[in-house]
Design a protein around this motif. Sequence first.
Motif, PDB file in Angstrom:
ATOM      1  N   CYS A   1       0.838  -1.195   0.000  1.00  0.00           N
ATOM      2  CA  CYS A   1       0.000   0.000   0.000  1.00  0.00           C
ATOM      3  C   CYS A   1       0.872   1.245   0.000  1.00  0.00           C
ATOM      4  O   CYS A   1       1.730   1.417   0.857  1.00  0.00           O
TER       5      CYS A   1
ATOM      6  N   CYS B   1      -7.129  -1.025  -3.674  1.00  0.00           N
ATOM      7  CA  CYS B   1      -5.988  -1.935  -3.567  1.00  0.00           C
ATOM      8  C   CYS B   1      -6.352  -3.321  -4.104  1.00  0.00           C
ATOM      9  O   CYS B   1      -5.535  -3.969  -4.757  1.00  0.00           O
TER      10      CYS B   1
ATOM     11  N   HIS C   1      -8.753  -1.592   6.406  1.00  0.00           N
ATOM     12  CA  HIS C   1      -8.312  -1.526   5.008  1.00  0.00           C
ATOM     13  C   HIS C   1      -7.910  -2.886   4.425  1.00  0.00           C
ATOM     14  O   HIS C   1      -8.405  -3.298   3.382  1.00  0.00           O
TER      15      HIS C   1
HETATM   16 ZN   LIG Z   1      -4.002  -0.540   0.291  1.00  0.00          ZN
END
Ligand SMILES: [Zn+2]
Length: 676
Positions: free
Chosen positions: A64, A253, A278
């Motif tokens: 990320c 993502c 996340h």
């Molecule tokens: Zn991410």
Amino acid sequence: MIKFATRTINQFMQQQKDLFAHYKQPLIKEDSYVTGLKLANSLKGSELVPFIPINGRQVNFYYCGPTVYSNSHLGHARTYLGIDVIRRTLRDYFNYDLLSVMNITDIDDKIINGAKLANQDFLEFTKVWEKDFFSAMEALNIELPDVITRVSDYVPEIVTFIEKIISNGYAYDSNGSVYFDVQKYLADGHTYPKMRPEMNADLLQEGEGESQANKQSEKKSPNDFALWKASKPEEPKWPSPWGEGRPGWHIECSVMASAILGNPIDLHAGGIDLIFPHHDNSLAQAEACFNCDQWINYFIHLGHLNIADRKMSKSLKNFLTIDEVLKRYTPRQIRLNFAIHQYDAVMNYSEEQVEQAISKDKAYQEFFQNTKIYLRESQVTGPQKWTQNDFQISNLLRNTKQVIHAALLKNFDFPTVIDAIDKLINQVNVQIAGKTVRAPLVSSVVQYVNFILGLVGLNYQTQNSNSSDIKSIMAEVCSIRDQVKLAARKGEFEAISNIVSQKQFQYEKNLSNGIVDCINQFQQQVLAASQEKNKQQLFQLCDRLRDEQLFELGIKIEDKDKEQASIWKQYDPKELKLEREQQQKLIQQKELLKKKEEEKKKQEELEKLEKAKVPPKDLFLSQLDKYSEFDEKGIPVKDKEGNELSKKQKKVVQDLWEKQNKLHNQYLETLKKQQQ
Ligand SMILES: [Zn+2]
């Protein structure tokens, strides 16, 4: 009791095991590339598990990237330096064939707010901060990923991805937004959240800030999270089957990682604060889209960073940007400071800790400089038969390699690696100082240390690769300067004139003209001073050449004993300057501490003197709250109620009186002496 405790621990272990029972360890196949590396896999509750890539040596790696709306800070440094070291180690040490993808989040609530405040278009706004991020990464010598994915480039892919999740039955459209259907997903036998399985429904709120509270009515369950958000009128928007809107944060993502790396993916990384929601949401979305049960095989997390024992935050005023930190420390010192902490453990950043990194960096520099001089001077044509010392260093080198190999296999244990390198260097330094080890062996050690420190992104050798021009020039300069000093000491001024008139240095093609200019200037000034027979000035000129002129150009001359020739070392001039500043700061701190201690001592002496001035007779007279009657010497005999003092009490006051008597007599003695 013991039995009970054991059973509880066993129960707990069993529970932990059940919580992560969903994890499927990749199997070793015929073409598997097995190194023995083990990773702390968050999909298995941080348990160390063998790392088996899907296709031979190939490792697909996604991590990320930043949300670009503000300055890059020390938290970024920890995450991306950690990932950088892991990448270098996987590639250069373990010989995996890595394909790395990092995203840039350029659509986000914080960005929309920031752009509004800056009165900028959101893409213009994010470009500024993206540039800031990459220049900070470059300054820290962090390698670029192989692939950079910006969210704003992947919106069509995101829309298609969400459509697939909806058609699989795991998401629904509500009022122009799309939400992930957690209940349906769980009912079909999927696991969520995989990496925080202990979380209950109450804790599973979306946690994406903004005005989620008033969006609750759109959701089937409060645990559902947004894949697509209907845009407000002034927000950036893209067309979709559900109306104009923008992607949620987590979906990006899932989409961009699989757009480049597919499904399944070997390795995923990110900061520990991203683990929930996340990363867990990213996993659920991808597994819902592909209808699979394990999209990522290994998920690793970089640990928290605290500043002086507190969470870094702007409100606590302990927020450190990378720019600020780079003004105080060199990139190498910063890298080392992170490397001496295990990447997935909590790390506390403080100035005292950087001191440790500074001294290590200095030791490494010295090691490479000293071994270089040693190898420069040691003739391979000389005696080569190994002595006991050579066997000892050779064994130590082999042993160090074993220790480091085991440490790297164990979830990249760099603190142990650095420790082993330090021990090796210390021993080799001793042997070099005594000139008791053969040059080829020293060369092997240097090569190995350089390779291992290279995994940490430290390179002491390229900066040390002096051109042959500078080698020959500096050898002559050192010799001329030594001769000038020696002749000046003896007062042989004519000889000095000869020494400096003999050689005129020419500009060399690979050499900074600054060096040649400053040497020629030095020679002219020395000539003038020798003609004036000014000894003092000759020494000053020699010092200035060492401490100012050549120092500014990154060259450090070290003077040895009178008999021995001086030596020179070359550094990055900026680093050399910073090092001197750090040293001066340290000296100032020490002086300040010394001054404080002296003041304290002075104060104590003053107090002692004041006390000594009191005659023993007056010692108790003022203490009428305790005593009511005193004898002729001023010693209390009755307490304030008029009762006779006890034997014990009498002894106490008697002793105090004697002590004061002695102190006062000493004071009178000194007074007398002073008057004489
Ligand atoms: Zn991410």
